[in-house]
Design an enzyme around this catalytic site. Structure first.
Site, PDB file in Angstrom:
ATOM      1  N   ASN A  39     -67.992-105.314  59.709  1.00  0.00           N
ATOM      2  CA  ASN A  39     -67.321-106.472  59.094  1.00  0.00           C
ATOM      3  C   ASN A  39     -68.346-107.535  58.684  1.00  0.00           C
ATOM      4  O   ASN A  39     -68.172-108.722  58.952  1.00  0.00           O
ATOM      5  CB  ASN A  39     -66.280-107.049  60.055  1.00  0.00           C
ATOM      6  N   GLU A  89     -69.062-101.370  55.981  1.00  0.00           N
ATOM      7  CA  GLU A  89     -68.811-102.746  55.567  1.00  0.00           C
ATOM      8  C   GLU A  89     -69.992-103.650  55.939  1.00  0.00           C
ATOM      9  O   GLU A  89     -69.833-104.728  56.513  1.00  0.00           O
ATOM     10  CB  GLU A  89     -67.485-103.283  56.141  1.00  0.00           C
ATOM     11  N   ASP A 137     -64.960 -95.578  58.809  1.00  0.00           N
ATOM     12  CA  ASP A 137     -63.665 -96.232  58.668  1.00  0.00           C
ATOM     13  C   ASP A 137     -62.911 -95.496  57.560  1.00  0.00           C
ATOM     14  O   ASP A 137     -63.155 -95.717  56.381  1.00  0.00           O
ATOM     15  CB  ASP A 137     -63.886 -97.705  58.317  1.00  0.00           C
ATOM     16  N   ASN A 190     -59.697 -95.760  57.095  1.00  0.00           N
ATOM     17  CA  ASN A 190     -58.606 -96.630  56.645  1.00  0.00           C
ATOM     18  C   ASN A 190     -57.267 -95.917  56.528  1.00  0.00           C
ATOM     19  O   ASN A 190     -56.435 -96.255  55.682  1.00  0.00           O
ATOM     20  CB  ASN A 190     -58.974 -97.314  55.320  1.00  0.00           C
ATOM     21  N   HIS A 243     -63.573-104.456  64.347  1.00  0.00           N
ATOM     22  CA  HIS A 243     -63.558-103.054  64.787  1.00  0.00           C
ATOM     23  C   HIS A 243     -64.410-102.919  66.052  1.00  0.00           C
ATOM     24  O   HIS A 243     -65.269-103.760  66.315  1.00  0.00           O
ATOM     25  CB  HIS A 243     -64.160-102.135  63.726  1.00  0.00           C
TER      26      HIS A 243
END
Length: 267
Positions: free
Chosen positions: A10, A36, A153, A155, A258
């Site tokens: 993030n 990310e 990730d 998603n 996360h």
């Protein structure tokens, strides 16, 4: 033992200030996959751009401040490849893979999507291109005597057990029927033929969740989603002896929304 960890940071620059540097210094992982990252390599502080004891490979997105994936490995990879041969997505900072002895390890950041928007269309296009590549990767690696693990990730919460409030999310991106069906194809032994390593070791467990919204008290209530996966070829998945989420002890100790997902393989 061969330990692999994946985590959506993030924003790596922000995570570095909140505890990622200390976590990396203390991890016993042989490979760490990040998603990310949201930074060019030159924008990263030295302690995360090229930390001592690690070989690093970064794949930032062409769009500044978005996406970005990285790989940290204890030994130098035999080869590193960015993207999966997609004219649309290879510059989007969503996929990087490295060949290591006996295994190809990849870091994936699949688009999150949003129902009724171009973002969801983008996600579906990505999925449409990525599954054929996963099959190709599996075949190519097998010809070279390698296993594969694609970490990241994804998603998508595959099953009802993979998110706390599944009934309220049936029409939301990340738990749509077409997304779950697609991930099911990835994991179907007659199609993608990969294995969800964490679920294989914890078949009946709710979660373990790996993402919690910063809104409300989602983390404190463990109202999360399991969207961070290690998806491996069957030969490697069969050697997994332990898999777990490195959930922070308290909300204040989190350095991302996360948590790292770690698997230990007995090679």
């Amino acid at each position: 033992m061969y330990t692999v960890t994946t985590v959506n940071v993030n924003g790596l620059r922000a995570a570095a200030k909140k505890g990622f540097v200390e976590w990396l210094a203390g991890t016993s992982a042989d490979v760490v996959c990040l998603q990310e990252v949201r930074a060019e390599e030159a924008q990263l502080p030295a302690e995360v751009r090229a930390p001592e004891g690690w070989f690093t490979a970064h794949a930032p997105a062409a769009a500044k401040g978005r996406a970005g994936v990285s790989l940290y490995t204890r030994r130098e990879p035999d080869a590193v490849r960015v993207g999966f041969g997609s004219s649309e997505f290879d510059g989007s900072g969503r996929y990087i893979e490295a060949d290591l002895p006996g295994v190809t390890v990849a870091s994936l950041y699949l688009p999150s999507g949003e129902v009724g928007t171009e973002r969801q269309d983008e996600k579906l296009r990505f999925m449409g291109e990525f599954l054929p590549y996963l099959k190709e990767l599996r075949t190519r690696a097998a010809a070279d005597g390698r296993e594969v693990v694609v970490c990241g990730d994804w998603n998508i919460a595959h099953r009802e057990a993979d998110l706390k409030n599944w009934k309220a999310n049936k029409k939301n991106a990340g738990f749509l029927p077409e997304e779950r069906e697609w991930l099911g194809r990835v994991l179907d032994e007659s199609d993608g033929a990969y294995v969800d390593v964490v679920r294989a070791l914890h078949p009946e467990q709710e979660g373990p969740y790996s993402w919690w919204s910063y809104r409300g008290r989602a983390f404190d209530n463990d109202s999360g989603w399991r969207i961070d996966y290690q998806v491996a070829t069957p030969g490697l998945a069969a050697k997994a002896v332990k898999a777990y989420v490195e959930r922070a002890a308290t909300h204040a100790e989190r350095w991302s929304d996360h948590a790292p997902v770690t698997a230990v393989y007995e090679l």
